[in-house]
Design a protein around this motif. Structure first.
Motif, short mmCIF file in Angstrom:
data_model
loop_
_atom_site.label_atom_id
_atom_site.label_comp_id
_atom_site.label_asym_id
_atom_site.label_seq_id
_atom_site.Cartn_x
_atom_site.Cartn_y
_atom_site.Cartn_z
N UNK A 1 0.86 -1.17 0.00
CA UNK A 1 0.00 0.00 0.00
C UNK A 1 0.91 1.23 0.00
N UNK A 2 1.33 1.60 -1.21
CA UNK A 2 2.34 2.66 -1.33
C UNK A 2 1.85 3.98 -0.74
N UNK A 3 0.55 4.19 -0.71
CA UNK A 3 0.02 5.44 -0.17
C UNK A 3 0.31 5.58 1.33
N UNK A 4 0.57 4.46 2.04
CA UNK A 4 0.82 4.52 3.48
C UNK A 4 2.20 3.95 3.82
N UNK A 5 3.15 4.14 2.96
CA UNK A 5 4.50 3.61 3.20
C UNK A 5 5.22 4.47 4.23
N UNK B 1 7.38 -0.15 1.47
CA UNK B 1 6.40 -0.56 0.46
C UNK B 1 4.98 -0.46 0.98
N UNK B 2 4.82 0.03 2.19
CA UNK B 2 3.50 0.18 2.77
C UNK B 2 2.94 -1.07 3.39
#
Length: 303
Positions: A70-74, A89-90
């Motif tokens: 989940x790249x948005x929360x890395x 990498x989240x």
């Protein structure tokens, strides 16, 4: 002439005076009783039980997949949503740490089992048969011990690849030699015992003598050897994976997680801190429990 009926027991009846108050306990019951008196060893045992429970259910507690990205929360820090934060990498670090700890403990347990089985059988055969068999097998151990273990490990990993099977072979290829030497020394003492001589006279096979007479009398020493080997294998696996010699991503172990966390430690130290913390707790708990077992099982160290 003095006879027992001319004496009187003061304060007790005859039956109470003849009764033995202290119950007879076995060697293992006595060892467990003395282990329970060691608070450090019992706390370590409790911590290890908790660690085993966590490596089983830990990856499922938060409900996050330890593989999905989940790249948005890395690179998130520790929070109520992500207890250990996320990696670059989240992925949920809490789930990944317990999956890595599961792999590290599993590798250590399997490597220890291989070390104990191979070392016990090899040492028992050496000591039981003796003579030229003992001489040849001892030369084999000396040749293996003369080679640098790290170099042997690197060569095996290069040939077999960076996978769990290759790592188990690399960890176990030389570790059994110390167990074999120890077993050989103990059996050379046990083979002079009367019950071993009686078994040989009755025609018992060598395999039966080893399994029925030698191994049970060495069990306490073998348990001590295993309790010492497990934390060593965990630490060795973590060190090899950290250096890039052991497991590599996408495989997960504590060493792999520490290696990945080291790359981002300047900006996101939590990615290195939590795998290191779990590794230190597991290794320390095993070492402290091993010290407690040594005091409980070795009669020479009774306090």
């Amino acid at each position: 002439m003095l006879t027992p009926d001319k004496f009187k027991v003061v304060g007790f009846s005859q039956e109470e005076a003849n009764r033995i108050e202290r119950p007879t306990i076995s060697y293992w019951q006595d060892a467990w009783r003395r282990l329970k008196k060691n608070p450090v060893a019992m706390v370590s045992l409790g911590v290890l039980i908790l660690m085993v429970i966590m490596v089983i259910i830990g990856p499922h507690i938060r409900g996050y997949d330890y593989i999905s990205m989940n790249v948005a929360e890395k690179n998130q820090g520790a929070s109520a949503k992500y207890w250990f934060g996320t990696d670059n990498m989240g992925r949920d670090l809490f789930s990944r740490v317990w999956v890595g700890a599961r792999a590290s403990i599993l590798i250590a347990l399997v490597a220890t089992a291989l070390k104990m089985v191979v070392g016990t059988i090899y040492g028992a055969v050496m000591a039981h048969f003796g003579g030229w068999v003992d001489d040849i097998m001892m030369r084999v151990i000396e040749v293996i011990n003369s080679m640098p273990s790290l170099l042997v490990t690197i060569l095996i990993m290069m040939v077999l690849g960076n996978n769990m099977f290759a790592l188990l072979v690399a960890l176990s290829i030389t570790a059994w030699c110390s167990t074999a030497r120890q077993v050989r020394g103990m059996i050379k003492q046990l083979r002079e015992s009367e019950y071993v001589y009686a078994a040989e006279v009755l025609g018992a096979k060598s395999s039966r003598i080893i399994l029925k007479h030698y191994v049970p009398n060495m069990l306490s020493i073998l348990i001590l050897d295993a309790s010492t080997a497990i934390p060593q294998f965990i630490f060795t696996e973590a060190g090899l994976s950290f250096l890039g010699i052991g497991l590599k991503a996408p495989e997960i172990s504590l060493g792999v997680l520490i290696s990945q966390g080291q790359q981002t430690m300047d900006f996101y130290p939590s990615q290195l801190f939590f795998p290191c913390l779990v590794l230190c707790v597991i290794v320390m708990a095993f070492n402290l429990l091993g010290d407690g077992l040594r005091n409980a099982l070795d009669p020479r160290l009774r306090q």
